[in-house]
Design an enzyme around this catalytic site. Structure first.
Site, PDB file in Angstrom:
ATOM      1  N   LYS B  99      60.099 -22.363 -44.872  1.00  0.00           N
ATOM      2  CA  LYS B  99      59.555 -22.239 -47.049  1.00  0.00           C
ATOM      3  C   LYS B  99      59.335 -21.000 -46.796  1.00  0.00           C
ATOM      4  O   LYS B  99      58.354 -20.457 -46.832  1.00  0.00           O
ATOM      5  CB  LYS B  99      58.437 -23.909 -46.707  1.00  0.00           C
ATOM      6  CG  LYS B  99      58.367 -23.452 -48.297  1.00  0.00           C
ATOM      7  CD  LYS B  99      57.855 -24.637 -48.717  1.00  0.00           C
ATOM      8  CE  LYS B  99      56.399 -24.076 -49.589  1.00  0.00           C
ATOM      9  NZ  LYS B  99      55.868 -25.875 -50.001  1.00  0.00           N
ATOM     10  N   GLY B 160      49.885 -28.632 -56.274  1.00  0.00           N
ATOM     11  CA  GLY B 160      48.318 -29.296 -55.811  1.00  0.00           C
ATOM     12  C   GLY B 160      47.857 -29.838 -57.662  1.00  0.00           C
ATOM     13  O   GLY B 160      46.877 -30.076 -57.611  1.00  0.00           O
ATOM     14  N   GLY B 187      53.616 -30.776 -56.712  1.00  0.00           N
ATOM     15  CA  GLY B 187      53.255 -31.419 -58.090  1.00  0.00           C
ATOM     16  C   GLY B 187      53.340 -33.056 -58.091  1.00  0.00           C
ATOM     17  O   GLY B 187      52.933 -33.163 -59.115  1.00  0.00           O
ATOM     18  N   ASN B 208      51.926 -32.676 -50.398  1.00  0.00           N
ATOM     19  CA  ASN B 208      50.667 -32.658 -49.414  1.00  0.00           C
ATOM     20  C   ASN B 208      50.057 -33.091 -49.936  1.00  0.00           C
ATOM     21  O   ASN B 208      49.201 -34.013 -49.501  1.00  0.00           O
ATOM     22  CB  ASN B 208      50.800 -31.063 -48.359  1.00  0.00           C
ATOM     23  CG  ASN B 208      49.229 -30.249 -47.537  1.00  0.00           C
ATOM     24  OD1 ASN B 208      49.562 -29.662 -47.138  1.00  0.00           O
ATOM     25  ND2 ASN B 208      48.822 -31.633 -47.892  1.00  0.00           N
ATOM     26  N   THR B 209      48.948 -32.585 -51.218  1.00  0.00           N
ATOM     27  CA  THR B 209      47.983 -32.414 -51.730  1.00  0.00           C
ATOM     28  C   THR B 209      47.800 -34.799 -52.733  1.00  0.00           C
ATOM     29  O   THR B 209      46.946 -34.903 -52.036  1.00  0.00           O
ATOM     30  CB  THR B 209      47.208 -31.738 -52.837  1.00  0.00           C
ATOM     31  OG1 THR B 209      47.660 -31.008 -52.644  1.00  0.00           O
ATOM     32  CG2 THR B 209      46.391 -31.944 -53.220  1.00  0.00           C
TER      33      THR B 209
END
Lengths: 78, 256
Positions: B99, B160, B187, B208-209
């Site tokens: 990535k 994030g 996002g 992720n977040t």
């Protein structure tokens, strides 16, 4: 060969590993360094003076005094 | 229904991809990933702790035989750094996927498009399966495909931020024009954002977040899994057209 004229020349050399200076035995190989640090070679990648060392060459790649070594692995990230 | 996602000949079991950052510990990371059903996990390349080598390794909790490991170049602000991290990542021997993330601004974490394009071109030639993180920029998406990107990963909103899809119309244009899989990356805030991305027709979502930052990450991981499946099914089913006025669902005929 030690280029830095250390008092202990002939037995030890200085490496910078992940930004930290460390004295190790002369003619240590990448493989020997990982063993000394108790790091599993399967989990890391190694760079010496900005050149990546292929895993297959760990046994034969000898380190020299003053070498800068980076040992990286995977950590959590997004 | 044969609905497999294939990128550069690699078959993916899940359309939800997850990051491994920001968790309390590796145990929580492993539990959340399990609950998400994802078979792709992103990881970062960092210095090994040479003083405490007894500490656990992430790959002890995420088996590279079971999961596809997608290393990132997160934290890199220059082309040279991104190339260095990508090559180191591949040398660990678990993945040819990368990535590409070259950051152009530290506050927004928006990508440096020029460096991203060059990195993609160089690494694709070196045999990497390159998945670049990009802004929601349709023209950039096409340039990256020309440069050899195996998929493109436009952001929904800043990394994030949890703001959700800020520009669904740009994503739609990217989906129409770029003939590679599109993975919404960054996002996403909650399950409905994942469903929205999938309903738009995106091929996968990477987050992720949104999981790690939830009060109960494992529960949220399950929610994301279902949202992703639901959104994909809704996309495949084809939604009804929107209308301004009501249309009765019950017949007039037979009324008293």
């Amino acid at each position: 060969m030690c280029r830095a004229r250390h008092s202990y020349c002939g037995s030890k050399m200085k490496l910078t590993i992940n930004g930290n200076e460390k004295d190790v035995a002369n003619n240590l190989t990448v493989s020997g360094l990982l063993k000394e640090l108790e790091i599993d070679p399967a989990r890391v990648a190694v760079e010496v003076n900005l050149a990546i060392i292929k895993k297959a060459l760990y046994e034969q790649q000898t380190l020299s005094d003053g070498d800068s070594v980076e040992i990286v692995n995977f950590v959590g990230g997004g | 229904m044969n609905d497999k996602l294939v990128i550069n000949g690699i078959e993916f079991k899940s359309r939800l991809w997850v990051g491994t950052g920001k968790y309390k510990d590796f145990e929580e990371t492993a539990k959340a990933i399990e609950a998400s059903g994802a078979d792709v996990v992103t990881v970062a390349v960092r210095r090994t702790n040479i003083f405490d080598n007894k500490s656990d390794n992430l790959l002890d909790y995420i088996d590279p035989k079971k999961f596809k490991i997608l290393p990132n170049t997160a934290g890199c602000f220059t082309l040279e750094d991104a190339l260095r991290y990508a090559r180191l990542a591949r040398e660990t021997g678990v993945s040819d996927l990368i990535k590409i993330e070259v950051i152009g601004d530290k506050d927004t974490l928006f990508p440096d498009s020029c460096a991203t394009l060059t990195a993609t071109e160089i690494l694709a030639k070196e045999g990497f399966t390159v998945l670049p993180y990009i802004n929601d920029d349709p023209v950039m998406a096409l340039r990256l495909v020309d440069a050899g990107a195996a998929a493109v990963m436009p952001l929904a909103a800043p990394i994030g931020s949890g703001l959700g899809i800020r520009n669904p119309y740009n994503l739609k244009i990217i989906l129409e024009q770029a003939k590679v899989p599109i993975v919404v990356d960054a996002g996403v805030g909650t399950a409905s954002d994942v469903a929205e991305a999938m309903e738009l027709g995106c091929d996968a979502v990477l987050l992720n977040t949104a999981i790690a930052g939830a009060k109960d990450p494992v529960l949220m991981a399950g929610a994301m899994k279902h949202a992703c499946i639901a959104g994909r099914m809704a996309y495949k089913a084809g939604r009804m057209p929107k209308k301004m006025y009501a249309t009765a669902s019950s017949p007039i005929e037979g009324m008293l």
